[in-house]
Design an enzyme around this catalytic site. Structure first.
Site, PDB file in Angstrom:
ATOM      1  CB  ILE A  14      -0.899  -0.012   1.152  1.00 18.79           C
ATOM      2  CG1 ILE A  14      -2.165   1.059   1.079  1.00 18.79           C
ATOM      3  CG2 ILE A  14      -0.238   0.276   2.411  1.00 18.79           C
ATOM      4  CD1 ILE A  14      -3.077   0.854   2.063  1.00 18.79           C
ATOM      5  CE1 TYR A  58       9.706  -2.708   9.663  1.00 18.80           C
ATOM      6  CE2 TYR A  58       8.797  -3.891  11.499  1.00 18.80           C
ATOM      7  CZ  TYR A  58       9.193  -3.851  10.142  1.00 18.80           C
ATOM      8  OH  TYR A  58       8.561  -4.711   9.126  1.00 18.80           O
ATOM      9  CG  LEU A  74       4.582  -2.508  10.433  1.00 20.26           C
ATOM     10  CD1 LEU A  74       5.196  -2.314  11.966  1.00 20.26           C
ATOM     11  CD2 LEU A  74       5.359  -3.220   9.662  1.00 20.26           C
ATOM     12  CG  HIS A  79      -1.880  -1.370  12.944  1.00 20.07           C
ATOM     13  ND1 HIS A  79      -2.788  -1.239  12.310  1.00 20.07           N
ATOM     14  CD2 HIS A  79      -0.847  -1.656  11.910  1.00 20.07           C
ATOM     15  CE1 HIS A  79      -2.785  -1.172  11.191  1.00 20.07           C
ATOM     16  NE2 HIS A  79      -1.546  -1.684  10.740  1.00 20.07           N
ATOM     17  CE  LYS A  97      -7.687   1.869   5.346  1.00 16.76           C
ATOM     18  NZ  LYS A  97      -6.757   2.344   4.813  1.00 16.76           N
ATOM     19  NE  ARG A 165      -5.979  -8.115   2.568  1.00 11.54           N
ATOM     20  CZ  ARG A 165      -6.080  -7.245   1.560  1.00 11.54           C
ATOM     21  NH1 ARG A 165      -7.031  -6.180   1.380  1.00 11.54           N
ATOM     22  NH2 ARG A 165      -5.705  -7.639   0.347  1.00 11.54           N
ATOM     23  CG  ASP A 177      -8.988  -5.751   5.089  1.00 10.38           C
ATOM     24  OD1 ASP A 177      -7.931  -5.422   5.236  1.00 10.38           O
ATOM     25  OD2 ASP A 177      -9.685  -5.643   3.956  1.00 10.38           O
TER      26      ASP A 177
END
Length: 327
Positions: A14, A58, A74, A79, A97, A165, A177
């Site tokens: 993304i 990270y 991530l 998150h 989100k 997901r 999701d």
């Protein structure tokens, strides 16, 4: 600070659409660094997209004094952990989100953000497009009369069952999701925080909902309904319907209106269609995030707002007889 230097946690698919390309249209933002689990992958990503700095991990990115803010795309289960670490490092955060795995985590993040005085924004990009404001304007205008019900659908086909997901340990599920979009939009158009009345899941294994429907009730008595799916009989449906006692509002594709959308209003006096023009939703989002950090501009999708949405997600899972994410 005149330009916001943003570091990216992970080379997620993304990132180009959500951050790299929008940054080319927002002069006050620059994608300055990236880190990924695989440093070689991060290096290839940086070379392709013109990102100057590659960190080995990270935490090294968070420790970089040249970085002002972090984009966190991530997996859902990470998150909260990495947003909290970013806040501890003094970085502003744009977090994908759903905000966290559950409401308890969201509350911890919101409290940390408030204590640090940092901007922490949930990345509901559609909220920053003029279409979202126009939808709310029509509802508030009284043109539809007293609102009786709001229905939001976010359904798309994802038959790749190895996708993260569909992973419970990574915080997957249709409600997480697709459903987080539907709940956010439902709350945007409704009056107050609704209560969950009923919920039903279609499962992919014991703990993953491939589809979820939920019925809710707002404090003013109006009904809410969400339908979310990654794999079900309703293959593709991204829509909103607001029914009042004097009219009806319908919107097709509220999530990516820059590609295509259709808004229609029907009352006893009028039937009309509108087109709300604008830039890419992610460009609006990045501009809003940058404005919030540099000038204290408004944040429509704050950490506090995310706590409410995550609370509804938790409750829907409970009512559907499923384990919370992150349990």
């Amino acid at each position: 600070m005149t330009q916001l230097a943003i570091g990216v946690l992970g080379a997620a698919r993304i990132v180009p659409m959500a951050l790299v390309r929008p940054a080319a249209r927002v002069p006050e933002a620059v994608v300055a660094a990236i880190a990924a689990r695989d440093p070689q992958r991060a290096g290839r990503f940086a070379a392709k997209h013109g990102i100057a700095t590659v960190h080995d991990n990270y935490q090294a990115l968070l420790d970089d004094p040249q970085i002002d803010a972090v984009y966190n795309p991530l997996p859902n289960a990470l998150h909260a952990e990495w947003t909290l670490k970013a806040i501890a490092a003094g970085k502003h955060v744009l977090c994908e989100k759903p905000f966290t795995s559950n409401a308890a985590q969201a509350r911890e993040v919101a409290d940390a953000a408030a204590a640090a005085g940092l901007v922490v924004m949930e990345a509901f990009h559609y909220r920053y497009h003029p279409l979202a404001a126009r939808m709310r304007e029509i509802v508030d205008s009284g043109e539809l009369g007293t609102v009786r019900s709001i229905e939001v659908a976010m359904c798309f086909p994802l038959p790749s069952f190895g996708d993260i997901r569909y992973s419970y340990p990574l915080g997957g599920g249709a409600l997480m999701d697709a459903g987080c979009y539907a709940l956010n939009c439902l709350r945007m158009l409704g009056d107050g925080t609704p209560q969950v009345r009923r919920a039903q899941a279609k499962l992919r294994g014991a703990d993953i909902d491939r589809a979820m429907t939920a019925e809710l009730r707002f404090p003013d008595g109006s009904a809410g309904r969400i339908t979310a799916s990654m794999w079900s009989g309703k293959v593709l449906d991204i829509s909103v319907r607001v029914l009042g006692d004097a009219g009806e509002l319908k919107v097709l594709n509220f999530v990516a209106p820059h590609l295509y959308h259709r808004l229609s209003v029907r009352t006893a006096a009028v039937r009309r269609h509108e087109r709300v023009r604008g830039e890419h939703t992610y460009t609006y989002q990045l501009r809003a995030f940058t404005d919030a950090v540099l000038r204290g501009g408004p944040v429509l999708t704050s950490a506090e707002d995310a706590v409410v949405t995550m609370g509804l997600i938790d409750e829907i899972y409970r009512v559907a007889g499923m384990r919370l994410r992150g349990a």
